[in-house]
Design an enzyme around this catalytic site. Structure first.
Site, PDB file in Angstrom:
ATOM      1  N   SER A   8       0.848  -1.193   0.000  1.00  6.08           N
ATOM      2  CA  SER A   8       0.000   0.000   0.000  1.00  6.08           C
ATOM      3  C   SER A   8       0.879   1.237   0.000  1.00  6.08           C
ATOM      4  CB  SER A   8      -0.888   0.003   1.235  1.00  6.08           C
ATOM      5  OG  SER A   8      -1.448   1.290   1.409  1.00  6.08           O
ATOM      6  N   HIS A  31      -0.824  -0.947  -4.276  1.00  9.82           N
ATOM      7  CA  HIS A  31      -2.170  -0.844  -3.717  1.00  9.82           C
ATOM      8  C   HIS A  31      -2.447   0.614  -3.351  1.00  9.82           C
ATOM      9  CE1 HIS A  31      -5.624  -2.714  -1.580  1.00  9.82           C
ATOM     10  NE2 HIS A  31      -5.453  -1.753  -0.679  1.00  9.82           N
ATOM     11  N   ASP A  33      -5.064   3.175  -1.707  1.00 13.97           N
ATOM     12  CA  ASP A  33      -6.241   3.278  -0.844  1.00 13.97           C
ATOM     13  C   ASP A  33      -6.938   4.605  -1.082  1.00 13.97           C
ATOM     14  OD1 ASP A  33      -6.110   0.881   0.917  1.00 13.97           O
ATOM     15  OD2 ASP A  33      -4.144   1.699   1.391  1.00 13.97           O
ATOM     16  N   MET A  35     -10.049   6.965   0.160  1.00 10.69           N
ATOM     17  CA  MET A  35     -10.999   7.142   1.262  1.00 10.69           C
ATOM     18  C   MET A  35     -11.703   8.480   1.110  1.00 10.69           C
ATOM     19  SD  MET A  35      -8.592   5.926   4.407  1.00 10.69           S
ATOM     20  CE  MET A  35      -7.189   4.845   4.105  1.00 10.69           C
ATOM     21  N   HIS A  64      -8.227   0.327  -4.053  1.00 13.55           N
ATOM     22  CA  HIS A  64      -9.176  -0.125  -3.028  1.00 13.55           C
ATOM     23  C   HIS A  64     -10.031   1.071  -2.645  1.00 13.55           C
ATOM     24  CE1 HIS A  64      -9.757  -1.496   1.444  1.00 13.55           C
ATOM     25  NE2 HIS A  64     -10.871  -1.561   0.753  1.00 13.55           N
ATOM     26  N   MET A  66     -12.546   2.790  -0.584  1.00  9.86           N
ATOM     27  CA  MET A  66     -13.294   2.833   0.684  1.00  9.86           C
ATOM     28  C   MET A  66     -14.170   4.075   0.620  1.00  9.86           C
ATOM     29  SD  MET A  66     -10.231   1.709   3.228  1.00  9.86           S
ATOM     30  CE  MET A  66      -8.848   2.038   2.131  1.00  9.86           C
ATOM     31  N   MET A 135     -10.880  -7.505   4.994  1.00 10.19           N
ATOM     32  CA  MET A 135     -10.153  -6.504   5.776  1.00 10.19           C
ATOM     33  C   MET A 135      -9.722  -7.119   7.101  1.00 10.19           C
ATOM     34  SD  MET A 135      -9.880  -3.723   4.016  1.00 10.19           S
ATOM     35  CE  MET A 135      -9.217  -2.663   5.324  1.00 10.19           C
ATOM     36  N   GLY A 140      -9.758   2.523   7.189  1.00 12.30           N
ATOM     37  CA  GLY A 140      -9.739   3.958   7.437  1.00 12.30           C
ATOM     38  C   GLY A 140      -8.375   4.518   7.781  1.00 12.30           C
ATOM     39  N   PHE A 141      -7.531   3.714   8.414  1.00 14.33           N
ATOM     40  CA  PHE A 141      -6.217   4.221   8.809  1.00 14.33           C
ATOM     41  C   PHE A 141      -5.155   3.158   8.622  1.00 14.33           C
ATOM     42  CE2 PHE A 141      -9.228   6.855  11.025  1.00 14.33           C
ATOM     43  CZ  PHE A 141      -8.698   8.124  10.877  1.00 14.33           C
ATOM     44  N   ASP A 173      -5.840  -7.231   3.996  1.00 13.71           N
ATOM     45  CA  ASP A 173      -5.330  -5.860   4.061  1.00 13.71           C
ATOM     46  C   ASP A 173      -5.494  -5.346   5.484  1.00 13.71           C
ATOM     47  OD1 ASP A 173      -4.777  -3.171   3.820  1.00 13.71           O
ATOM     48  OD2 ASP A 173      -6.326  -2.749   2.335  1.00 13.71           O
ATOM     49  N   SER A 196       2.639  -0.212   6.082  1.00  8.03           N
ATOM     50  CA  SER A 196       3.696   0.220   7.002  1.00  8.03           C
ATOM     51  C   SER A 196       4.887  -0.727   6.963  1.00  8.03           C
ATOM     52  CB  SER A 196       3.167   0.267   8.438  1.00  8.03           C
ATOM     53  OG  SER A 196       1.877   0.813   8.472  1.00  8.03           O
TER      54      SER A 196
END
Length: 222
Positions: A8, A31, A33, A35, A64, A66, A135, A140-141, A173, A196
């Protein structure tokens, strides 16, 4: 089933997106993300950043979403060249119609489930998707800890896919690292999103290789 590593880019340095993507050139997908601060309590990335990632990335981009109303917004991510577009089961009004619309644009299609959402309501429509994303954190984070409680759901999803004779990928994920990837692979996942763990490592390239090795070992032990 092949092991797929999809780092990610949520934790990367967006001022140097090309350089950051080059660090993971040995991964299978980048990846991205997205949001919208409605479906999840965070605002991140979006169509312009996804488009920049597609242009700069040496590997295919896996988006992805969200977001609320993916029925309206998801096709744009296929149009800009994302190789895979995943939307949330909880947000889509007409998931089958949307999956077919995305397939018609030539992209792979994923269906994502939040931790509290069961796979069972979607088992009959598995053939419409190339990938199911389970998930392993609340979306969200970045940087959250892995929910081991999701492993039975991963296993049920893999069993349902095999029972249907499908080649569907199972992606996990959230909190994926050297410490958790073996467990996820043993449960039946084959596509691993690590954020991370990769971007905070001393060497992202080496981290990708190590994650792939651990996942392959765990997959072969079955």
């Amino acid at each position: 089933m092949s092991v797929v590593i999809s780092p990610s880019i949520l934790n990367c340095d967006f001022a140097h997106l090309g350089d950051e993507l080059a660090k993971i050139a040995n991964a299978d997908y980048a990846h991205v993300d997205v949001m919208d601060n409605h479906f999840v309590p965070n605002l991140a990335l979006g169509l312009p950043v996804a488009e920049a990632a597609v242009a700069a990335s040496p590997i295919p981009v896996d988006a992805h979403l969200m977001i609320e109303d993916p029925d309206r917004w998801a096709p744009a991510y296929a149009e800009i060249g994302c190789a895979s577009v995943t939307f949330h089961a909880e947000a889509a009004a007409a998931p089958i119609r949307l999956a077919r619309e995305l397939h018609a644009q030539g992209t792979r299609v994923g269906l994502a489930l939040r931790p509290a959402s069961a796979i069972e309501p979607y088992i009959d429509i598995l053939p419409e998707f190339d990938m199911i994303l389970i998930m392993t954190v609340e979306p969200g984070f970045g940087g959250q800890s892995f929910l081991e409680s999701m492993m039975p759901k991963v296993a049920r999803t893999r069993a349902a896919i095999e029972n249907a004779g499908l080649e569907t990928w199972v992606q996990v994920d959230g909190g994926i690292s050297r410490a958790t990837i073996t467990q996820a692979a043993e449960a039946g996942a084959n596509n691993f999103v690590a954020g991370s763990a990769v971007y905070r490592a001393d060497d992202a390239y080496t981290e990708v290789e190590e994650l792939r090795r651990l996942a392959r070992e765990a997959s072969h032990s079955h």
